[in-house]
Design an enzyme around this catalytic site. Sequence first.
Site, short mmCIF file in Angstrom:
data_model
loop_
_atom_site.label_atom_id
_atom_site.label_comp_id
_atom_site.label_asym_id
_atom_site.label_seq_id
_atom_site.Cartn_x
_atom_site.Cartn_y
_atom_site.Cartn_z
N HIS A 231 35.37 52.11 31.43
CA HIS A 231 34.41 51.24 32.11
C HIS A 231 34.14 51.78 33.50
CE1 HIS A 231 37.56 49.45 34.60
NE2 HIS A 231 38.26 49.14 33.52
N GLU A 265 45.12 41.61 28.18
CA GLU A 265 44.54 41.25 29.47
C GLU A 265 43.33 42.14 29.72
OE1 GLU A 265 45.82 40.70 34.16
OE2 GLU A 265 47.29 41.42 32.70
N LEU A 266 42.17 41.55 29.88
CA LEU A 266 40.91 42.27 29.94
C LEU A 266 40.89 43.30 31.07
CD1 LEU A 266 38.03 42.54 28.81
CD2 LEU A 266 37.31 40.78 30.45
N ASP A 267 40.56 44.56 30.70
CA ASP A 267 40.40 45.66 31.65
C ASP A 267 41.60 45.84 32.57
OD1 ASP A 267 37.91 46.35 30.66
OD2 ASP A 267 36.82 45.04 32.05
N ALA A 268 42.79 45.57 32.07
CA ALA A 268 43.99 45.65 32.91
C ALA A 268 45.09 46.48 32.28
CB ALA A 268 44.51 44.25 33.21
#
Length: 323
Positions: A231, A265-268
């Site tokens: 991303h 955990e989103l984008d983590a």
Amino acid sequence: MAFAKRGAQVLGVIANGSFKSSRFAGRSLDSRPFTSLAHGVHVFHCPDDVGIVAKLSDCIASRGGNILGADVFVPENENVFYSRSEFIFDPIKWPRGQMDEDFLQLSKKFNAMKSVVRVPILDPKYKIAVLVSKQGHCLVDLLHGWQDGRLPVEITCVISNHNRGPNTHVMRFLERHGIPYHYLQTTKENQREEEMLELVQNTDFLVLARYMQVLSGKFLRSYGKDIINIHHGLLPSFKGGNPSKQAFDAGVKLIGATSHFVTEELDAGPIIEQMVERVSHRDNLHSFVQKSENLEKQCLSKAIKSYCELRVLPYEKNKTVVF
């Protein structure tokens, strides 16, 4: 301290020539045709202990192998050991099955959490599926990287929630190379994850090449293998739709891209690779977006290549060691 003792051992190993064993039944390694040798990579992750480097070296040297390079990482004040070794060997003298057995015994001896060996010219390439939404820049770059041999993978299929027309560049490329394209129209109520799992069950890992859907925890647990995501590096300041325009309007001077493992955990998830580039008042929105997309392509490609070359190991709860 184990690390200090190991340092002395490493010096002794090098001095005694164990790191550069060059004998094949009485003949020097250099006297053999180079084409008869194969290249191997081994990564090791285990509790820290005295003598690990010596045993790794001896394992390879005892079979006539020659270590080309070895990276070791022992975190300060932590009882954990990481290493990545590259070596050449004669497959006739050290058959592939015997190699697995030798490293397995080493793994048992040191209670390893991870011990993986690969011989690229003998082992099958990693099988991957690529998930993508409307934006195709990362997908196109991966396809060309695969075609050019820059990415050591086999692409089994492309899965998308966006229906591409038959005469688009991507679809013509996929058809020409026999790579299936699966369009799965998703809704908020149905993400088509069960169908997706059926399509990817024979893959080694997944790549999200700007796939704009959130994979559920159930999907992640059911798949059970690594998933690599890419991303833009504008998070968390610029969320939601059109983050590049948001950042451009805010006058940011530094943009980037991040490739990481997917977790619940989103984008983590643990970060594999990051890249940055400066932008300035001379950039318009078009050049700003183009620079951002180029970073995403480069960052994802490098992360996949590092993963396939066994350069990426888990470290602590949410970090990575990247050799």
